[in-house]
Design a protein around this motif. Structure first.
Motif, PDB file in Angstrom:
ATOM      1  N   MET A   1      36.241  12.757 -39.190  1.00  8.17           N
ATOM      2  CA  MET A   1      37.048  11.970 -38.302  1.00  8.17           C
ATOM      3  C   MET A   1      38.344  11.605 -39.000  1.00  8.17           C
ATOM      4  O   MET A   1      38.429  10.590 -39.675  1.00  8.17           O
ATOM      5  CB  MET A   1      36.304  10.716 -37.880  1.00  8.17           C
ATOM      6  CG  MET A   1      35.194  10.991 -36.934  1.00  8.17           C
ATOM      7  SD  MET A   1      34.130   9.579 -36.711  1.00  8.17           S
ATOM      8  CE  MET A   1      33.044   9.852 -38.091  1.00  8.17           C
ATOM      9  N   ALA A   2      39.281  12.471 -38.873  1.00  9.28           N
ATOM     10  CA  ALA A   2      40.556  12.260 -39.540  1.00  9.28           C
ATOM     11  C   ALA A   2      41.337  11.134 -38.869  1.00  9.28           C
ATOM     12  O   ALA A   2      41.365  11.029 -37.649  1.00  9.28           O
ATOM     13  CB  ALA A   2      41.362  13.545 -39.516  1.00  9.28           C
ATOM     14  N   THR A   3      41.945  10.320 -39.690  1.00 13.64           N
ATOM     15  CA  THR A   3      42.818   9.270 -39.182  1.00 13.64           C
ATOM     16  C   THR A   3      44.108   9.929 -38.715  1.00 13.64           C
ATOM     17  O   THR A   3      44.673  10.752 -39.434  1.00 13.64           O
ATOM     18  CB  THR A   3      43.119   8.247 -40.297  1.00 13.64           C
ATOM     19  OG1 THR A   3      41.883   7.705 -40.751  1.00 13.64           O
ATOM     20  CG2 THR A   3      44.019   7.142 -39.797  1.00 13.64           C
ATOM     21  N   PRO A   4      44.596   9.598 -37.502  1.00 10.54           N
ATOM     22  CA  PRO A   4      45.847  10.187 -37.038  1.00 10.54           C
ATOM     23  C   PRO A   4      46.970   9.981 -38.058  1.00 10.54           C
ATOM     24  O   PRO A   4      47.070   8.927 -38.695  1.00 10.54           O
ATOM     25  CB  PRO A   4      46.134   9.442 -35.736  1.00 10.54           C
ATOM     26  CG  PRO A   4      44.778   9.003 -35.257  1.00 10.54           C
ATOM     27  CD  PRO A   4      44.008   8.689 -36.510  1.00 10.54           C
ATOM     28  N   GLU A   5      47.813  10.976 -38.187  1.00 14.71           N
ATOM     29  CA  GLU A   5      48.878  10.969 -39.187  1.00 14.71           C
ATOM     30  C   GLU A   5      49.809   9.761 -39.032  1.00 14.71           C
ATOM     31  O   GLU A   5      50.245   9.173 -40.008  1.00 14.71           O
ATOM     32  CB  GLU A   5      49.684  12.266 -39.129  1.00 14.71           C
ATOM     33  CG  GLU A   5      50.707  12.419 -40.227  1.00 14.71           C
ATOM     34  CD  GLU A   5      50.123  12.351 -41.642  1.00 14.71           C
ATOM     35  OE1 GLU A   5      50.811  11.817 -42.530  1.00 14.71           O
ATOM     36  OE2 GLU A   5      48.986  12.819 -41.861  1.00 14.71           O
ATOM     37  N   GLU A  12      50.683   3.273 -45.149  1.00 18.37           N
ATOM     38  CA  GLU A  12      51.442   3.353 -46.404  1.00 18.37           C
ATOM     39  C   GLU A  12      52.439   2.202 -46.508  1.00 18.37           C
ATOM     40  O   GLU A  12      52.755   1.745 -47.594  1.00 18.37           O
ATOM     41  CB  GLU A  12      52.185   4.691 -46.493  1.00 18.37           C
ATOM     42  CG  GLU A  12      51.272   5.874 -46.724  1.00 18.37           C
ATOM     43  CD  GLU A  12      51.982   7.212 -46.611  1.00 18.37           C
ATOM     44  OE1 GLU A  12      53.197   7.248 -46.284  1.00 18.37           O
ATOM     45  OE2 GLU A  12      51.315   8.235 -46.836  1.00 18.37           O
ATOM     46  N   LYS A  13      52.895   1.706 -45.358  1.00 20.68           N
ATOM     47  CA  LYS A  13      53.884   0.631 -45.330  1.00 20.68           C
ATOM     48  C   LYS A  13      53.253  -0.756 -45.235  1.00 20.68           C
ATOM     49  O   LYS A  13      53.749  -1.701 -45.836  1.00 20.68           O
ATOM     50  CB  LYS A  13      54.834   0.834 -44.148  1.00 20.68           C
ATOM     51  CG  LYS A  13      55.660   2.085 -44.283  1.00 20.68           C
ATOM     52  CD  LYS A  13      56.482   2.341 -43.064  1.00 20.68           C
ATOM     53  CE  LYS A  13      57.291   3.591 -43.303  1.00 20.68           C
ATOM     54  NZ  LYS A  13      57.488   4.417 -42.178  1.00 20.68           N
ATOM     55  N   ILE A  14      52.162  -0.877 -44.467  1.00 22.34           N
ATOM     56  CA  ILE A  14      51.600  -2.216 -44.224  1.00 22.34           C
ATOM     57  C   ILE A  14      50.272  -2.464 -44.928  1.00 22.34           C
ATOM     58  O   ILE A  14      49.733  -3.558 -44.845  1.00 22.34           O
ATOM     59  CB  ILE A  14      51.436  -2.497 -42.718  1.00 22.34           C
ATOM     60  CG1 ILE A  14      50.354  -1.604 -42.103  1.00 22.34           C
ATOM     61  CG2 ILE A  14      52.752  -2.353 -41.984  1.00 22.34           C
ATOM     62  CD1 ILE A  14      49.900  -2.058 -40.739  1.00 22.34           C
ATOM     63  N   GLY A  15      49.768  -1.454 -45.606  1.00 26.22           N
ATOM     64  CA  GLY A  15      48.483  -1.625 -46.293  1.00 26.22           C
ATOM     65  C   GLY A  15      47.351  -1.838 -45.308  1.00 26.22           C
ATOM     66  O   GLY A  15      47.290  -1.178 -44.275  1.00 26.22           O
ATOM     67  N   HIS A  16      46.480  -2.786 -45.590  1.00 31.66           N
ATOM     68  CA  HIS A  16      45.299  -3.038 -44.764  1.00 31.66           C
ATOM     69  C   HIS A  16      45.525  -4.107 -43.700  1.00 31.66           C
ATOM     70  O   HIS A  16      44.597  -4.460 -42.966  1.00 31.66           O
ATOM     71  CB  HIS A  16      44.118  -3.472 -45.644  1.00 31.66           C
ATOM     72  CG  HIS A  16      43.716  -2.454 -46.653  1.00 31.66           C
ATOM     73  ND1 HIS A  16      43.277  -1.191 -46.327  1.00 31.66           N
ATOM     74  CD2 HIS A  16      43.695  -2.503 -48.013  1.00 31.66           C
ATOM     75  CE1 HIS A  16      42.984  -0.514 -47.419  1.00 31.66           C
ATOM     76  NE2 HIS A  16      43.247  -1.283 -48.457  1.00 31.66           N
ATOM     77  N   GLU A  54      48.387   8.470 -29.064  1.00 29.16           N
ATOM     78  CA  GLU A  54      49.439   8.872 -30.007  1.00 29.16           C
ATOM     79  C   GLU A  54      50.777   8.285 -29.549  1.00 29.16           C
ATOM     80  O   GLU A  54      50.984   8.069 -28.349  1.00 29.16           O
ATOM     81  CB  GLU A  54      49.546  10.401 -30.058  1.00 29.16           C
ATOM     82  CG  GLU A  54      48.310  11.102 -30.572  1.00 29.16           C
ATOM     83  CD  GLU A  54      48.200  11.095 -32.085  1.00 29.16           C
ATOM     84  OE1 GLU A  54      49.219  10.893 -32.770  1.00 29.16           O
ATOM     85  OE2 GLU A  54      47.075  11.295 -32.581  1.00 29.16           O
ATOM     86  N   PRO A  55      51.703   8.029 -30.478  1.00 25.54           N
ATOM     87  CA  PRO A  55      53.013   7.490 -30.078  1.00 25.54           C
ATOM     88  C   PRO A  55      53.685   8.393 -29.038  1.00 25.54           C
ATOM     89  O   PRO A  55      53.748   9.611 -29.205  1.00 25.54           O
ATOM     90  CB  PRO A  55      53.805   7.480 -31.394  1.00 25.54           C
ATOM     91  CG  PRO A  55      52.760   7.389 -32.456  1.00 25.54           C
ATOM     92  CD  PRO A  55      51.600   8.186 -31.933  1.00 25.54           C
ATOM     93  N   GLY A  56      54.140   7.787 -27.948  1.00 29.43           N
ATOM     94  CA  GLY A  56      54.844   8.512 -26.901  1.00 29.43           C
ATOM     95  C   GLY A  56      53.947   9.288 -25.954  1.00 29.43           C
ATOM     96  O   GLY A  56      54.444   9.888 -24.996  1.00 29.43           O
ATOM     97  N   GLU A  57      52.652   9.293 -26.172  1.00 31.00           N
ATOM     98  CA  GLU A  57      51.727  10.033 -25.323  1.00 31.00           C
ATOM     99  C   GLU A  57      51.314   9.160 -24.139  1.00 31.00           C
ATOM    100  O   GLU A  57      50.945   7.997 -24.318  1.00 31.00           O
ATOM    101  CB  GLU A  57      50.500  10.433 -26.142  1.00 31.00           C
ATOM    102  CG  GLU A  57      49.503  11.308 -25.412  1.00 31.00           C
ATOM    103  CD  GLU A  57      48.337  11.713 -26.310  1.00 31.00           C
ATOM    104  OE1 GLU A  57      47.917  12.871 -26.224  1.00 31.00           O
ATOM    105  OE2 GLU A  57      47.839  10.854 -27.094  1.00 31.00           O
TER     106      GLU A  57
END
Length: 167
Positions: A1-5, A12-16, A54-57
């Motif tokens: 179950m991959a986390t969406p990109e 990476e910017k906001i951590g947890h 997904e963003p914009g979907e």
């Protein structure tokens, strides 16, 4: 179950820290009135198909994509039957925190599409059609709650849908 990109990049910017996401849930019923469920690989529970927008979907596009990705079944969303903001903060094993706005769609099988469910990704252990009075166990509490909301929507009459896609 991959986390969406897009979530990986945000993390990476906001951590947890808590992240607000839009999710969709598909209530899919076949011509015999059976409900499409998947047995989730992460919990072992049976659940309605759901996933992240997904963003914009467009959410209706998301529900079609998620059902196809997880079960191989082709659907058409018919109505948006519930919009619900979760008050529950989900904390994942890695420490990520998330809350969801869930958009639940009532769907039918797409004409000419695939109606035979199969495990189509790593999110499900099994998938199948089940009579509403013979749902498999363990059934996810969130699915029980969503099915209750759907029953209330039906009792009110489908004309009371929050949004109809038959315009």
């Amino acid at each position: 179950m991959a986390t969406p990109e897009f979530i990986v990049r945000l993390r990476e910017k906001i951590g947890h820290d808590p992240l607000w996401l839009v999710g969709v849930t598909a209530y899919v019923e076949d011509a015999d009135g059976r409900v499409l469920l998947g047995r989730r690989a992460d919990t072992g529970e049976w659940a309605l198909v759901y996933g992240i927008n997904e963003p914009g979907e467009e959410p209706a596009v998301t529900v079609v994509r998620e059902v196809r990705e997880e079960t191989g079944v082709d659907v058409e969303p018919r109505a948006l039957v519930r919009v619900r903001a979760s008050r529950h903060l989900t904390v994942y094993a890695n420490g990520d925190q998330t809350q969801y706005l869930d958009l639940m769609f009532s769907c039918r099988l797409a004409e000419g599409g695939c109606a035979e469910p199969r495990v189509a990704d790593d999110e499900s252990l099994e998938v199948g059609w089940f009579a509403p009075d013979a749902l498999p166990e363990p059934l996810a509490a969130s699915t029980r709650e969503r099915l209750g909301a759907l029953a209330a929507w039906r009792e009110a009459g489908s004309a009371e849908a929050l949004f109809s896609l038959d315009a």
